[in-house]
Each structure stands twice: as structure tokens, then as C-alpha cells.
Design an enzyme around this catalytic site. Structure first.
Site, mmCIF file in Angstrom:
data_model
loop_
_atom_site.group_PDB
_atom_site.id
_atom_site.type_symbol
_atom_site.label_atom_id
_atom_site.label_comp_id
_atom_site.label_asym_id
_atom_site.label_seq_id
_atom_site.Cartn_x
_atom_site.Cartn_y
_atom_site.Cartn_z
ATOM 1 N N ASN A 39 -6.800 -2.710 -6.992
ATOM 2 C CA ASN A 39 -6.630 -3.891 -7.168
ATOM 3 C C ASN A 39 -6.493 -4.411 -8.314
ATOM 4 O O ASN A 39 -7.154 -3.866 -9.564
ATOM 5 C CB ASN A 39 -8.276 -4.526 -6.742
ATOM 6 C CG ASN A 39 -8.424 -4.310 -5.384
ATOM 7 O OD1 ASN A 39 -7.483 -4.475 -4.370
ATOM 8 N ND2 ASN A 39 -9.592 -3.763 -4.889
ATOM 9 N N ARG A 57 -6.979 -6.856 -10.682
ATOM 10 C CA ARG A 57 -7.591 -8.265 -11.071
ATOM 11 C C ARG A 57 -9.076 -7.852 -11.476
ATOM 12 O O ARG A 57 -9.478 -6.554 -11.166
ATOM 13 C CB ARG A 57 -7.309 -9.038 -9.905
ATOM 14 C CG ARG A 57 -8.190 -8.337 -8.539
ATOM 15 C CD ARG A 57 -8.367 -9.375 -7.399
ATOM 16 N NE ARG A 57 -8.441 -8.754 -6.095
ATOM 17 C CZ ARG A 57 -9.594 -8.420 -5.836
ATOM 18 N NH1 ARG A 57 -10.665 -8.238 -6.450
ATOM 19 N NH2 ARG A 57 -9.563 -7.813 -4.564
ATOM 20 N N GLU A 62 -6.703 2.377 -2.607
ATOM 21 C CA GLU A 62 -5.865 1.025 -2.998
ATOM 22 C C GLU A 62 -6.289 0.742 -4.499
ATOM 23 O O GLU A 62 -7.384 1.239 -4.837
ATOM 24 C CB GLU A 62 -5.828 -0.271 -1.949
ATOM 25 C CG GLU A 62 -7.379 -0.804 -2.188
ATOM 26 C CD GLU A 62 -7.184 -2.290 -1.489
ATOM 27 O OE1 GLU A 62 -6.260 -2.615 -1.203
ATOM 28 O OE2 GLU A 62 -8.273 -2.743 -1.174
ATOM 29 N N LEU A 120 -11.074 9.551 7.637
ATOM 30 C CA LEU A 120 -12.164 10.346 7.325
ATOM 31 C C LEU A 120 -13.398 9.763 7.822
ATOM 32 O O LEU A 120 -13.669 8.595 8.023
ATOM 33 C CB LEU A 120 -12.518 10.178 5.608
ATOM 34 C CG LEU A 120 -10.880 10.534 5.070
ATOM 35 C CD1 LEU A 120 -11.059 10.045 3.705
ATOM 36 C CD2 LEU A 120 -10.806 12.032 4.890
ATOM 37 N N HIS A 127 -17.228 4.873 -0.368
ATOM 38 C CA HIS A 127 -16.474 4.021 -1.047
ATOM 39 C C HIS A 127 -16.788 3.943 -2.390
ATOM 40 O O HIS A 127 -17.676 3.261 -2.961
ATOM 41 C CB HIS A 127 -16.317 2.473 -0.465
ATOM 42 C CG HIS A 127 -15.360 1.840 -1.260
ATOM 43 N ND1 HIS A 127 -14.386 1.060 -0.613
ATOM 44 C CD2 HIS A 127 -15.055 1.300 -2.539
ATOM 45 C CE1 HIS A 127 -13.538 0.420 -1.702
ATOM 46 N NE2 HIS A 127 -14.446 0.451 -2.677
ATOM 47 N N LYS A 164 -17.683 -5.546 1.431
ATOM 48 C CA LYS A 164 -18.876 -5.067 0.589
ATOM 49 C C LYS A 164 -19.773 -6.188 0.412
ATOM 50 O O LYS A 164 -19.419 -7.284 0.235
ATOM 51 C CB LYS A 164 -18.189 -4.581 -0.607
ATOM 52 C CG LYS A 164 -17.161 -3.765 -0.988
ATOM 53 C CD LYS A 164 -16.411 -3.916 -2.166
ATOM 54 C CE LYS A 164 -15.174 -2.996 -2.214
ATOM 55 N NZ LYS A 164 -14.389 -3.240 -3.304
ATOM 56 N N HIS A 188 -15.753 -4.063 6.796
ATOM 57 C CA HIS A 188 -14.812 -3.565 5.543
ATOM 58 C C HIS A 188 -15.133 -4.364 4.468
ATOM 59 O O HIS A 188 -14.466 -4.214 3.637
ATOM 60 C CB HIS A 188 -13.316 -3.484 6.221
ATOM 61 C CG HIS A 188 -13.196 -2.454 7.039
ATOM 62 N ND1 HIS A 188 -13.483 -1.075 7.168
ATOM 63 C CD2 HIS A 188 -12.515 -2.527 8.280
ATOM 64 C CE1 HIS A 188 -13.173 -0.391 8.041
ATOM 65 N NE2 HIS A 188 -12.439 -1.424 8.895
ATOM 66 N N GLU A 203 -2.713 7.655 8.062
ATOM 67 C CA GLU A 203 -3.714 8.439 7.155
ATOM 68 C C GLU A 203 -4.649 9.294 7.998
ATOM 69 O O GLU A 203 -5.113 8.712 9.071
ATOM 70 C CB GLU A 203 -4.522 7.586 6.358
ATOM 71 C CG GLU A 203 -3.828 7.218 4.882
ATOM 72 C CD GLU A 203 -4.531 6.441 3.942
ATOM 73 O OE1 GLU A 203 -5.854 6.087 4.287
ATOM 74 O OE2 GLU A 203 -4.015 6.009 2.964
ATOM 75 N N LYS A 249 0.796 -1.411 0.059
ATOM 76 C CA LYS A 249 0.208 0.048 0.024
ATOM 77 C C LYS A 249 0.894 1.344 -0.046
ATOM 78 O O LYS A 249 0.477 2.236 -0.525
ATOM 79 C CB LYS A 249 -0.890 -0.161 1.245
ATOM 80 C CG LYS A 249 -2.094 -1.164 1.131
ATOM 81 C CD LYS A 249 -3.094 -0.850 1.998
ATOM 82 C CE LYS A 249 -4.202 -2.094 1.567
ATOM 83 N NZ LYS A 249 -5.417 -1.749 2.251
HETATM 84 P P1 ADP Z 1 -8.232 -3.347 2.695
HETATM 85 O O1 ADP Z 1 -7.124 -3.804 1.451
HETATM 86 O O2 ADP Z 1 -7.686 -4.081 4.365
HETATM 87 O O3 ADP Z 1 -9.479 -3.714 2.238
HETATM 88 P P2 ADP Z 1 -8.765 -0.526 2.204
HETATM 89 O O4 ADP Z 1 -7.396 0.399 2.216
HETATM 90 O O5 ADP Z 1 -9.239 -0.810 0.985
HETATM 91 O O6 ADP Z 1 -8.065 -2.046 3.008
HETATM 92 O O7 ADP Z 1 -9.511 -0.248 3.202
HETATM 93 C C1 ADP Z 1 -10.691 -0.904 3.627
HETATM 94 C C2 ADP Z 1 -11.813 0.153 4.123
HETATM 95 O O8 ADP Z 1 -11.270 0.505 5.368
HETATM 96 C C3 ADP Z 1 -12.318 1.187 3.136
HETATM 97 O O9 ADP Z 1 -13.173 0.945 2.498
HETATM 98 C C4 ADP Z 1 -12.918 1.926 4.204
HETATM 99 O O10 ADP Z 1 -14.024 1.522 4.691
HETATM 100 C C5 ADP Z 1 -11.753 2.037 5.509
HETATM 101 N N1 ADP Z 1 -10.614 2.964 5.313
HETATM 102 C C6 ADP Z 1 -9.559 2.779 4.842
HETATM 103 N N2 ADP Z 1 -8.900 3.902 4.697
HETATM 104 C C7 ADP Z 1 -9.545 5.084 5.536
HETATM 105 C C8 ADP Z 1 -9.420 6.097 5.851
HETATM 106 N N3 ADP Z 1 -8.174 6.982 5.635
HETATM 107 N N4 ADP Z 1 -10.463 7.011 6.631
HETATM 108 C C9 ADP Z 1 -11.506 6.050 6.901
HETATM 109 N N5 ADP Z 1 -11.877 5.029 6.633
HETATM 110 C C10 ADP Z 1 -10.769 4.161 5.959
#
Ligand code: ADP
Length: 448
Positions: free
Chosen positions: A289, A291, A287, A203, A208, A237, A235, A200, A116
Site C-alpha cells: 500500500n 499511502r 501487496e 495458505l 497477516h 481489519k 478480509h 497463488e 497486483k
Molecule cells: P485486497 O487488496 O483485496 O485486500 P490482499 O491481497 O491484500 O487483497 O488480500 C486480502 C486478504 O485475503 C488477506 O489479508 C488474506 O486474508 C487473504 N489472502 C490473500 N492472499 C491469500 C493467500 N494466498 N492465501 C490465503 N489467504 C489469502
């Protein structure tokens, strides 16, 4: 074009890939564990090979067994689906060394986006907006504190190797930072064998929103609009829609152009998804993906483009015939993930499907691998199918979804269907007013 594709996956995605191959006139090879001998993807494939016992590390993640299956069957390409080896750079390299095509991006791009921290730096350099935070890895609590004070609390500590929502901790204030920092590191080391973390801004109420892209690997790339995947639990969907009820067409085109240009500059090959959090009119990359994703059908429904067919064509060296102007969005689509699990506790519910009746009719698509009498094995992901509906408007789509859910019958195991029956009646859902925390709050307020 390929002559024979080996599908290194199971469940609904194996069937989905198999269907695309058949329509392209390509022979298919299914692989399966001993627990999946009766699975639908095995029944429908031209050939099948047993690759090991039920545990995924011995079968679907077993690279030597998969290579042997390629050799026995003479497959000239491998489609990895999603999950399992789909984002494993080493697997892509090994296939390459054996002159078998990996239907996906280069190993280098998989690696770049798999971490990441490097992913965030790479996309930032390509002009994609990211969440304010540390410049790469944070090694000590003091370093974390300096960053947190600069961006402001609350902050999120995230694992560089993270995935599936693990290795993430929120720190509300200065005195909670030390604890969150060590907890995230420990979880990251335990889950991913890598304790690198970064920080980070957290938020509070984002949505999303992710963009689908397709590149030819030689400097051409297009976007196919966005999907809103804010309805999540832990987390993960469970409901996705396109277009997002929160975006207007200007915002869509503006960000679509940014991501398409970035992927063209990167010379990205195949399908990919750039995920963002979206809050107060701003996008923040989280992030990428590398794929095909579970929720790709909603994009297919509004663009009428077969993404897996395009993915295979690009991988075969036929190039990309689609241009940005060919992508026209029409209507609205929603996908519900039908999981074999309790609709409130989400505890998996494997077992025999005693009775199964899928819905049908105009604008209704069911991507599922189950059938009546099928025994859902306890070893794998609980996703047993996806119900995807399309309508000319969001309202028509919701009406069609209610109608389809009322026709769907899955008896013998618990499923998430009762939850969707509640969601489609909810006013916030009807209004399209929800963020990534909405479902957790809804479940907490409405539990019996
Ligand atoms: P993973 O690869 O574990 O799924 P992500 O970076 O895609 O990790 O984040 C997964 C979820 O975590 C996001 O869809 C969101 O719900 C929450 N999230 C990630 N980063 C933040 C952030 N900076 N602030 C608030 N929520 C976050």
C-alpha cells in the site's frame, strides 16, 4: 516547508493530517461534501471548500473540484489520506502538472504497486519473498490447472486489480477450478473493469503481518517494524497490534532489513506498507500500500514517531532525518476500529450520536472525528474512530484496553464496541493465538 496543505479526505484521517500540519506550522484547507458541512475537520481547518454533493464520485473523488479548491485557496500541497484518491496515479500526475505537491510516492510507483501482478514481480525482483503461484496473468482454465498442479491445491484465484477482498476465489480441488476461475474473472471485471487474474497457493492458517517503511525517494529507506492485522472479518481489519505476538526480534529485524533494502533500491518516497501472510515461520508478500494506513497509530505508539509529520517532511524536499538506528521499539500497542455498525452483522448504522464520552488517561489515544450531537451521514465508510492504547507489556496493554473500553460511551448508533468487549476477555486473544480466520470462526461459534 509547505505553506498551505489541502486535505483531500474526511473523517478521522482528515483530522489526523490536520493535527500534523498544525504542529508543523502549516495552514490547512479542508474540503467537504454538502453532507459533511458540520464535520469536525471542517470546523478545525483554517479554511474550507465545499467540493460537491454527498456521493463520493461527485465530491471526494471529484478531481476537477479538488483542483479548483487548490487554486482558490492557493494550496501548495495535497495530502490524500487513505482511501479515496490516495492511490490514484492520475491524481498525482495532475497535481504534478499544476506544480502542486502530492504528499505521497511518485505516480509511477503508485501504478506499479496498484496492479497486483506487476507489484508481485517487482518486489520478487527486489528480494522480497512472495506466495508461490503463476508467473503473471493466467488466461485460461487449462493454464490455471497446470499452475495449480505444480503448486498443489488448494489455490486462490486473485484479481490483478483487486482490492477490499473482492475478486478472490478459492479452489479446493481440480473439479472446482473452472468455476472459481470464471467467478473470480467475472467479479474482477464487474468491480474493477479489468478481468485479469492470477493464481497463488492458498495458505490455510496464516497471520497477516505488515511492515511499515519510510523512504526519501533518493535511495534511503528505513523500516518501523511490523503490525499484526490478522483479526479480520470479510478480509477487513478491525483490530491491529504492534509488535506481532507471533514474531521474535530476530525475525522482525531480518524481514525489516529485507523490506527496507528493497524500498531503498526502488527509491521509494514517503510512507508505505508491505503486507505479508506469515505461516510456519515464512513470510509471503501479498501487496504493497503506497499511502498512510488506518492502523498507522500502533506503530507511532511503539516508536514515538509521528509518521504523517515524517511523510510531509519527505514530500516537502526536506529529506529524511531519521536513520534506522533511531527506531527503537518500546512496549505494545493495540488499535480497535470503532465502526458505526452492528457488532455481529456489521450492517452500517448511520444516525445521530446522542451521547459521546471518549476514554482518557496515560497511554490512551482516541483518533476520532465525531462529537456529541454529530449526525453520521449514510454515504461513507462506517469508521467513526479508533481507540489506540499503549502499555509497557502486552498484558498491560490489554488491561488498559479493557479499562478504556469500559469508559467509552457512544449512544444513538450501533458500534463495534460490544465486539471488542468480548474479544478482550477471550483466551486466544489474551494468548495472542489467532490467524486470519480466527474472527470469522469466533463469530460463527458465538452468535446468539
Ligand atoms: P485486497 O487488496 O483485496 O485486500 P490482499 O491481497 O491484500 O487483497 O488480500 C486480502 C486478504 O485475503 C488477506 O489479508 C488474506 O486474508 C487473504 N489472502 C490473500 N492472499 C491469500 C493467500 N494466498 N492465501 C490465503 N489467504 C489469502
Amino acid at each position: 516547508m509547505f505553506e498551505k496543505v489541502l486535505i483531500a479526505n474526511r473523517g478521522e484521517i482528515a483530522l489526523r493530517v490536520l493535527r500534523a500540519c498544525k504542529e508543523l506550522g502549516i495552514q490547512t484547507v479542508a474540503v467537504h461534501s454538502t453532507a459533511d458541512a458540520d464535520a469536525m475537520h471542517v470546523r478545525l481547518a483554517d479554511e474550507s471548500v465545499c467540493i460537491g454533493p454527498p456521493q463520493v464520485r461527485d465530491s471526494y473523488l471529484n478531481i476537477p473540484a479538488l483542483m479548483a479548491a487548490c487554486e482558490i485557496t492557493g494550496a501548495d500541497a495535497v495530502h490524500p489520506g487513505y482511501g479515496f484518491l490516495s492511490e490514484n496515479a492520475r491524481f498525482a500526475e495532475i497535481l504534478d502538472e499544476h506544480k502542486i505537491v502530492f504528499i505521497g510516492p511518485t505516480a509511477e510507483h503508485i501504478r506499479l504497486m496498484g496492479d497486483k501482478i506487476t507489484a508481485k514481480q517487482t518486489v520478487a525482483d527486489l528480494g522480497i519473498p512472495t506466495v508461490p503461484g503463476s508467473d503473471g496473468e493466467v488466461h485460461t482454465v487449462d493454464e490455471a490447472l497446470a499452475v495449480a498442479q505444480e503448486i498443489g491445491f488448494p489455490v486462490l484465484i486473485k484479481a490483478a486489480a483487486g482490492g477490499g477482498g473482492r475478486g478472490m476465489r478459492v479452489a479446493e480441488s481440480k473439479d472446482k477450478l473452472g468455476e472459481a476461475f470464471s467467478a473470480a474473472r467475472t467479479e474482477a471485471a464487474a468491480n474493477f473493469g479489468d478481468d485479469a487474474v492470477y493464481i497463488e497457493k492458498f495458505l490455510g492458517t496464516p497471520r497477516h503481518i505488515e511492515f511499515q517503511i519510510l523512504g526519501d525517494g533518493e535511495g534511503k529507506a528505513i523500516h518501523l517494524g511490523e503490525r499484526d492485522c490478522s483479526i479480520q472479518r470479510r478480509h477487513q481489519k478491525i483490530w491491529e497490534e504492534a509488535p506481532s505476538p507471533a514474531l521474535n526480534s530476530e525475525e522482525r529485524l531480518r524481514m525489516g532489513e529485507v523490506v527496507a533494502k528493497a524500498m531503498a533500491d526502488l527509491k521509494y518516497r514517503g510512507v508505505g506498507t508491505i503486507e505479508f501472510l506469515y505461516e510456519n515461520g515464512e513470510f509471503y508478500f501479498i501487496e504493497m500500500n503506497t499511502r498512510i494506513q488506518v492502523e498507522h497509530p500502533v506503530t507511532e505508539m511503539i516508536t514515538r514517531i509521528d509518521l504523517i509529520n515524517e511523510q510531509i517532511k519527505v514530500a516537502s524536499g526536506r529529506g529524511m532525518t531519521l536513520k534506522q538506528d533511531d527506531i527503537q521499539f518500546r512496549g505494545h500497542a493495540i488499535e480497535c476500529r470503532i465502526n458505526a455498525e452492528h457488532p455481529e452483522t456489521f450492517v452500517p448504522s448511520p444516525g445521530k450520536i446522542e451521547y459521546y464520552h471518549p476514554p482518557g488517561g496515560l497511554g490512551v489515544r482516541v483518533d476520532s472525528s465525531v462529537y456529541q450531537g454529530y449526525e453520521i451521514p449514510p454515504y461513507y465508510d462506517s469508521l467513526i474512530g479508533k481507540l489506540i492504547v499503549h502499555g509497557e507489556t502486552r498484558n498491560e496493554c490489554l488491561m488498559r484496553l479493557r479499562r478504556s473500553l469500559s469508559e467509552l460511551v457512544v449512544n444513538g448508533v450501533e458500534t463495534t464496541v460490544p465486539l471488542f468487549n468480548r474479544l478482550v476477555k477471550n483466551q486466544d486473544i489474551i494468548d495472542g493465538q489467532y490467524d486470519i480466520h480466527w474472527l470469522e470462526t469466533f463469530l460463527a461459534e458465538n452468535s446468539d
